[in-house]
Design a protein around this motif. Structure first.
Motif, PDB file in Angstrom:
ATOM      1  N   ILE A  19       0.841  -1.204   0.000  1.00  9.51           N
ATOM      2  CA  ILE A  19       0.000   0.000   0.000  1.00  9.51           C
ATOM      3  C   ILE A  19       0.873   1.250   0.000  1.00  9.51           C
ATOM      4  CG2 ILE A  19      -1.704   1.311   1.327  1.00  9.51           C
ATOM      5  CD1 ILE A  19      -2.984  -1.260   2.131  1.00  9.51           C
ATOM      6  N   ILE A  33       1.967   2.018  -3.467  1.00  6.26           N
ATOM      7  CA  ILE A  33       0.962   2.725  -4.267  1.00  6.26           C
ATOM      8  C   ILE A  33       0.845   4.180  -3.816  1.00  6.26           C
ATOM      9  CG2 ILE A  33      -1.462   2.759  -4.974  1.00  6.26           C
ATOM     10  CD1 ILE A  33      -1.541  -0.237  -4.367  1.00  6.26           C
ATOM     11  N   LEU A  34       0.870   4.384  -2.500  1.00  4.39           N
ATOM     12  CA  LEU A  34       0.704   5.749  -1.983  1.00  4.39           C
ATOM     13  C   LEU A  34       1.928   6.615  -2.243  1.00  4.39           C
ATOM     14  CD1 LEU A  34      -1.101   5.149   1.416  1.00  4.39           C
ATOM     15  CD2 LEU A  34      -2.034   6.163  -0.653  1.00  4.39           C
ATOM     16  N   SER A  82       3.208   6.999  -5.141  1.00  7.72           N
ATOM     17  CA  SER A  82       3.167   7.538  -6.506  1.00  7.72           C
ATOM     18  C   SER A  82       2.746   9.008  -6.464  1.00  7.72           C
ATOM     19  CB  SER A  82       2.205   6.723  -7.369  1.00  7.72           C
ATOM     20  OG  SER A  82       1.057   6.408  -6.646  1.00  7.72           O
ATOM     21  N   VAL A 127       0.651  11.292  -7.831  1.00  7.44           N
ATOM     22  CA  VAL A 127      -0.542  11.663  -8.596  1.00  7.44           C
ATOM     23  C   VAL A 127      -1.328  12.680  -7.789  1.00  7.44           C
ATOM     24  CG1 VAL A 127      -0.693   9.478  -9.842  1.00  7.44           C
ATOM     25  CG2 VAL A 127      -1.868   9.727  -7.658  1.00  7.44           C
ATOM     26  N   LYS A 128      -2.242  13.370  -8.463  1.00 10.23           N
ATOM     27  CA  LYS A 128      -3.027  14.422  -7.787  1.00 10.23           C
ATOM     28  C   LYS A 128      -3.916  13.818  -6.696  1.00 10.23           C
ATOM     29  CE  LYS A 128      -3.462  18.292 -10.924  1.00 10.23           C
ATOM     30  NZ  LYS A 128      -4.092  18.599 -12.202  1.00 10.23           N
ATOM     31  N   GLY A 129      -4.056  14.521  -5.606  1.00 16.38           N
ATOM     32  CA  GLY A 129      -4.967  14.097  -4.534  1.00 16.38           C
ATOM     33  C   GLY A 129      -4.439  12.960  -3.686  1.00 16.38           C
ATOM     34  N   ILE A 130      -3.137  12.675  -3.765  1.00 16.57           N
ATOM     35  CA  ILE A 130      -2.594  11.526  -3.048  1.00 16.57           C
ATOM     36  C   ILE A 130      -2.676  11.729  -1.531  1.00 16.57           C
ATOM     37  CG2 ILE A 130      -0.164  12.262  -3.010  1.00 16.57           C
ATOM     38  CD1 ILE A 130      -1.311   8.723  -3.866  1.00 16.57           C
ATOM     39  N   ALA A 131      -2.560  12.999  -1.076  1.00 16.91           N
ATOM     40  CA  ALA A 131      -2.633  13.282   0.365  1.00 16.91           C
ATOM     41  C   ALA A 131      -3.975  12.828   0.929  1.00 16.91           C
ATOM     42  CB  ALA A 131      -2.423  14.772   0.619  1.00 16.91           C
ATOM     43  N   PHE A 168      -5.854  10.346  -0.176  1.00 12.20           N
ATOM     44  CA  PHE A 168      -5.865   8.885  -0.056  1.00 12.20           C
ATOM     45  C   PHE A 168      -5.047   8.419   1.137  1.00 12.20           C
ATOM     46  CE2 PHE A 168      -7.025   9.339  -4.572  1.00 12.20           C
ATOM     47  CZ  PHE A 168      -8.155   8.555  -4.568  1.00 12.20           C
ATOM     48  N   ILE A 223       2.559   4.471   7.039  1.00 10.34           N
ATOM     49  CA  ILE A 223       3.162   5.811   7.008  1.00 10.34           C
ATOM     50  C   ILE A 223       4.674   5.708   7.229  1.00 10.34           C
ATOM     51  CG2 ILE A 223       3.260   8.041   8.180  1.00 10.34           C
ATOM     52  CD1 ILE A 223       0.698   7.955   6.846  1.00 10.34           C
ATOM     53  N   ALA A 280       7.507   6.993   4.661  1.00  9.07           N
ATOM     54  CA  ALA A 280       8.601   7.897   5.017  1.00  9.07           C
ATOM     55  C   ALA A 280       9.940   7.279   4.630  1.00  9.07           C
ATOM     56  CB  ALA A 280       8.564   8.198   6.507  1.00  9.07           C
ATOM     57  N   TYR A 339      -4.947   5.130 -10.012  1.00  8.08           N
ATOM     58  CA  TYR A 339      -6.199   5.673  -9.468  1.00  8.08           C
ATOM     59  C   TYR A 339      -7.215   4.564  -9.197  1.00  8.08           C
ATOM     60  CZ  TYR A 339      -5.289  10.661  -9.645  1.00  8.08           C
ATOM     61  OH  TYR A 339      -4.795  11.896  -9.392  1.00  8.08           O
ATOM     62  N   VAL A 361       4.614   9.867  13.666  1.00  5.96           N
ATOM     63  CA  VAL A 361       4.864   8.512  13.182  1.00  5.96           C
ATOM     64  C   VAL A 361       6.185   8.472  12.428  1.00  5.96           C
ATOM     65  CG1 VAL A 361       3.955   6.621  11.818  1.00  5.96           C
ATOM     66  CG2 VAL A 361       2.388   8.143  12.990  1.00  5.96           C
TER      67      VAL A 361
END
Lengths: 298, 280
Positions: A96, A99-100, A102, A104-108, A110, A178, A182, B15, B273
């Protein structure tokens, strides 16, 4: 002369340092050291909490290892859960995060969604999943039925309860995700650029650059995961209270029952010490093996 | 043009994955919310329904009187315990972190190792001896066992604050000393403001930890009206015929403070975190 002056200054600094951290020293002694030592003594007694403690030598430990099959049963359940939960958390948490990672727009947005479940109070989480897993009106069984499968009585036997707990655990793995994220973002991009120049594909980059560079992060997730798996208590207590028929009797739950339902304080103290040593040994083992697979930049 | 098209496809796949996964993760929470607005009959409907017919907002009111459990009192107790614990633990941990980062003294790093090791020791194994000791001191069924330990620093908060304080430039200390600052003034006027972000992160952790705390209040508190909401909530489902719509409403009320906090302070949640992860 000069050397003596230095020691005077050092003494002064030591005094200031100790005064400043003195709250920690007091707290450590009062809330950790004294209880630990006290429980060590109690573990050699028969103490029902109403009477005075009676010295019984190693009896509690002998009963634990030879006469009480529930200790081993609960240990087995806890251990199986630890292996399943930690390994699946490492894999799912990493995928996960991948994927996070990447851009792309709006990722924050998600990222926030995946973190959300960790914020729900544990008891509320348990009550929520109790409804989802319910064999009569739960949405889980409905989905199974839609998929043409048979209904499962989720909270009825050890394997299905463990499976449920692993799913709940994965649902709440936002923190380790998270941490993974990081770790991924702290890898210098030059490494990927150099690899691309050398004709190294994306998948290869994950295995040859990302995973080795992230080994300290994975190591941290492994340690904290194992420790928290061995402490599993609240979720099981609310979901099943160890039942049915001790099918979900985790070690911590059995310890709790001995202490606060059967009032066998001496026995519970012995169990506490055994858990303490077990977690310490496991942590040391992971630390020892870490030298061969964790990469630290010097 | 070829790579651009390929990039668009990759973005599209990402997406699709993100949406499927986030719907899966959100589903349980949406389900809880849906159940909190149902009538007793709708709860047991099979196939399950999400939102249909009248929405029973009154469940949120009825949760406060469910089975004559003092739910409002539980919430107040938790608020009281959490607020005190938060201030106590953040201030004490900040001072201790200061001692481990800005003052040089012999043996400092060895002692700090002990702090790190105590993070690994499961607090749960201390509960039995603590119970016996608090009983001897007649402190059971008071808030002292729940709150007092928070006045002496929490290892994890000390850890994240120390990380932050290590990063403050040394020159600040020296110029403060030249200006005649005492050690305490240095801590209060220079170091605290400089490490504000880590203090907020620790405060958020403290709120989460104490609001969630379950085993300790369950063991140390007997009186129903003294229970914090984490334990009180667990009483909701142990009834013979559980009214799930009210349980769900109560669960949402309990979860809400942290969710709202997250919306406003997302940055600090994540930061706490991350600090724990990068330098573990």
């Amino acid at each position: 002369m000069k050397a003596k002056k230095m020691t005077l200054r050092e003494k002064k600094e030591l005094r200031i340092g100790l005064i400043v951290i003195s709250p920690w020293i007091i707290g450590f002694v009062c809330f950790m050291l004294i209880p630990l030592v006290y429980s060590f003594f109690v573990s050699f007694t028969n103490y029902s909490f109403l009477s005075t403690p009676q010295f019984v030598g190693l009896e509690n430990y002998i009963t634990m290892f030879t006469g009480d099959e529930l200790v081993w049963k609960s240990l087995g359940i806890t251990f199986t859960y630890a292996v399943l939960a930690v390994s699946s958390q490492l894999v799912v948490g990493f995928l996960i995060a991948l994927i996070l990672n990447s851009k792309v727009k709006g990722i924050a947005f998600f990222r926030a969604i995946f973190y959300l479940p960790t914020l729900v109070v544990v008891v509320a989480t348990s009550l929520l999943w109790k409804q989802i897993l319910d064999s009569d009106f739960g949405i889980f069984n409905y989905l199974l039925e839609v998929a043409g499968l048979k209904r499962v009585r989720w909270l009825s036997s050890t394997p299905t309860i463990l499976a449920s707990l692993v799913i709940i655990h994965l649902w709440g793995c936002g923190k380790s995700m998270i941490i993974n994220l990081a770790g991924m973002q702290s890898i210098p991009t030059q490494l990927y650029e150099a690899a691309t120049v050398d004709g190294c594909g994306k998948a290869r980059q994950v295995f040859s650059i990302m995973l080795p560079m992230m080994s300290p992060t994975i190591f941290l997730n492994l340690i904290t995961g194992i420790i928290s798996a061995f402490k599993t208590f609240t979720m099981v207590q609310v979901l099943t209270d160890g039942g049915p028929n001790n099918a979900s009797l985790f070690y911590m739950l059995y310890l709790y029952k001995n202490a606060f339902q059967y009032y066998r304080m001496g026995y519970a103290s012995a169990m506490s010490w055994f858990l303490f040593i077990l977690v310490a040994v496991l942590t040391l083992l992971v630390f020892k093996t870490s030298k061969s697979w964790v990469y630290y930049e010097s | 043009m070829g790579t651009k098209k390929k990039n668009n496809i990759v973005t599209g796949i990402i997406y699709v994955l993100l949406v499927i996964l986030s719907v899966t993760f959100m589903l349980p929470i949406i389900w809880l919310f849906a159940n909190s607005l149902k009538s007793q009959e709708q709860i047991f409907a099979f196939p399950p329904v999400f939102f249909s017919g009248t929405l029973h907002w009154e469940n949120f009111k009825e949760a406060f009187t469910y089975n004559s459990l003092p739910f409002g009192r539980f919430l107040l107790n938790s608020t009281f315990i959490t607020v005190i614990s938060m201030f106590a633990s953040v201030l004490s941990s900040a001072l201790i972190a200061f001692g481990f980062s800005r003052i040089r003294w012999r043996g400092r790093d060895v002692v700090f190792y002990i702090v790190v090791i105590t993070m690994i020791i499961p607090q749960e194994i201390l509960i039995t001896p603590q119970f016996m000791l608090y009983n001897k001191l007649s402190l059971l069924d008071t808030y002292i066992p729940l709150i007092l330990p928070w006045f002496f620093g929490r290892p994890f908060y000390i850890f994240i604050m120390r990380q932050a304080m290590m990063g403050i430039p040394r020159e600040l200390d020296e110029s403060a000393k030249i200006d005649g600052c005492s050690t305490f003034q240095l801590f209060w006027k220079i170091i605290i403001p400089q490490s504000k972000a880590s203090l907020i992160a620790a405060a958020i952790y403290a709120m989460q930890d104490q609001w969630n705390s379950y085993l300790e209040p369950m063991v140390f508190i007997n009186s129903l009206e003294k229970l914090p909401v984490s334990v009180g909530l667990s009483y909701f489902s142990s009834m013979y015929s559980t009214q799930w719509q009210l349980v769900s409403a109560a669960a949402i009320i309990v979860a809400l403070p942290l969710l709202i906090l997250f919306i406003f302070c997302q940055k600090y949640f994540i930061q706490g975190v991350v600090v724990s992860g990068v330098k573990g």
